[in-house]
Design an enzyme around this catalytic site. Sequence first.
Site, PDB file in Angstrom:
ATOM      1  CG  HIS A   1      35.968  26.831  28.702  1.00 12.86           C
ATOM      2  ND1 HIS A   1      35.653  26.472  27.399  1.00 12.86           N
ATOM      3  CD2 HIS A   1      35.282  25.974  29.493  1.00 12.86           C
ATOM      4  CE1 HIS A   1      34.831  25.453  27.422  1.00 12.86           C
ATOM      5  NE2 HIS A   1      34.579  25.132  28.670  1.00 12.86           N
TER       6      HIS A   1
ATOM      7  CG  HIS B   1      30.071  28.125  34.402  1.00 10.59           C
ATOM      8  ND1 HIS B   1      29.778  28.315  33.077  1.00 10.59           N
ATOM      9  CD2 HIS B   1      30.857  27.032  34.449  1.00 10.59           C
ATOM     10  CE1 HIS B   1      30.347  27.374  32.355  1.00 10.59           C
ATOM     11  NE2 HIS B   1      31.008  26.576  33.160  1.00 10.59           N
TER      12      HIS B   1
ATOM     13  CD  GLU C   1      36.309  21.707  33.574  1.00 11.09           C
ATOM     14  OE1 GLU C   1      35.408  22.570  33.701  1.00 11.09           O
ATOM     15  OE2 GLU C   1      36.422  20.960  32.584  1.00 11.09           O
TER      16      GLU C   1
ATOM     17  CG  ASP D   1      37.361  26.139  32.793  1.00 10.18           C
ATOM     18  OD1 ASP D   1      36.822  25.060  33.068  1.00 10.18           O
ATOM     19  OD2 ASP D   1      36.723  27.179  32.513  1.00 10.18           O
TER      20      ASP D   1
ATOM     21  CD  GLU E   1      33.984  25.919  36.303  1.00 10.79           C
ATOM     22  OE1 GLU E   1      34.374  24.884  35.740  1.00 10.79           O
ATOM     23  OE2 GLU E   1      33.861  27.014  35.679  1.00 10.79           O
TER      24      GLU E   1
HETATM   25  O1  G3P Z   1      31.632  23.368  36.162  1.00 11.68           O
HETATM   26  C1  G3P Z   1      30.985  22.739  35.132  1.00 11.68           C
HETATM   27  C2  G3P Z   1      31.363  23.243  33.791  1.00 11.68           C
HETATM   28  O2  G3P Z   1      32.364  24.207  33.898  1.00 11.68           O
HETATM   29  C3  G3P Z   1      31.776  22.200  32.855  1.00 11.68           C
HETATM   30  O3  G3P Z   1      31.706  22.628  31.537  1.00 11.68           O
HETATM   31  O4  G3P Z   1      32.632  23.380  29.445  1.00 11.68           O
HETATM   32  O5  G3P Z   1      31.910  25.047  31.085  1.00 11.68           O
HETATM   33  O6  G3P Z   1      33.963  23.756  31.485  1.00 11.68           O
HETATM   34  P1  G3P Z   1      32.594  23.756  30.874  1.00 11.68           P
HETATM   35 CA    CA Z   2      34.681  24.590  33.600  1.00 10.83          CA
END
Ligand code: G3P
Ligand code: CA
Length: 290
Positions: free
Chosen positions: A81, A39, A149, A68, A66
Amino acid sequence: MHARVAAATAIAFFGLGLAMLPTPHAGATGGDRLVVVAHRGASGSAPENTMAAVDRAAAMGFGWVENDVQRTKDGRLVVIHDATLDRTTDVERLFPHRAPWRVKDFTAAEIARLDAGSWYGRRYAGARVPTLREYMERVSHNHQNLVLEIKNPELYPGIERQTLALLDEEGWLDSGHLRNRLIVQSFSAASVRMVHELRPGIRTAYLGTPRVTELRAYARFADQINAEYTRLSPGYVCAVHALKGPHDKPMRVFAWTVNGAKEAQRMGGFGVDGVITNVPDVVRTAVTAR
Ligand code: G3P
Ligand code: CA
């Protein structure tokens, strides 16, 4: 009946304990095995959303990361993020009069000057906020796979089309990547739907837990439901698996953000297909323990 559905159904109806269930394998990329996703990169051991974090995940042996994506004032895509820069960079020191330090109010050149590593630890001093292009090149270099994301899409009109154009330029929309190397997700159903409509071949995920009665509508444009793990139950996972997504395959469930061994085992017992975690090593150990 599919093995995952059978497992979840057994728990839901008969209350079977974890010990009676087959333990999923970590680090795999599909089928009946649990996908472990690092993550924001391996953000438990390196500053989130930096090259150091995805490199750390690679060094630990994790193929899935993962991250953002958001957009700068001058229209460049960057990997970060928060909607603001102050938590994970030294923006307040460099630009003290620019509060509230929104990503969208800074140019790419300004963001490139920021230190995105020192807040996490001195050894990461000088880590940068990557542009999405730089970041994709590093993930490609590392032979990693990506859950990307689209963060806060309401702040960045057109970010879906722009992101897909960049992914295409970087070679991430060919058949090999589409088959099993890329998932695009968002908390915004409209954004996920737009990604699906623009490039129907892309695997998509909706971040959230729609009501069971609503899942069929999501199945038109989302291949996965990626859910906050405390909101999941075996019955819910089973309900998602019972539906086919836009690619005529059973919908899948990834759980986030699962940072404890017991929680990871619990999610494995629920029959989820993947776990998104800051500590992929902890999850791998937990779900492979016999
Ligand atoms: O991938 C799930 C997660 O990233 C969603 O929450 O706030 O960490 O972007 P956040
Ligand atoms: Ca995320």
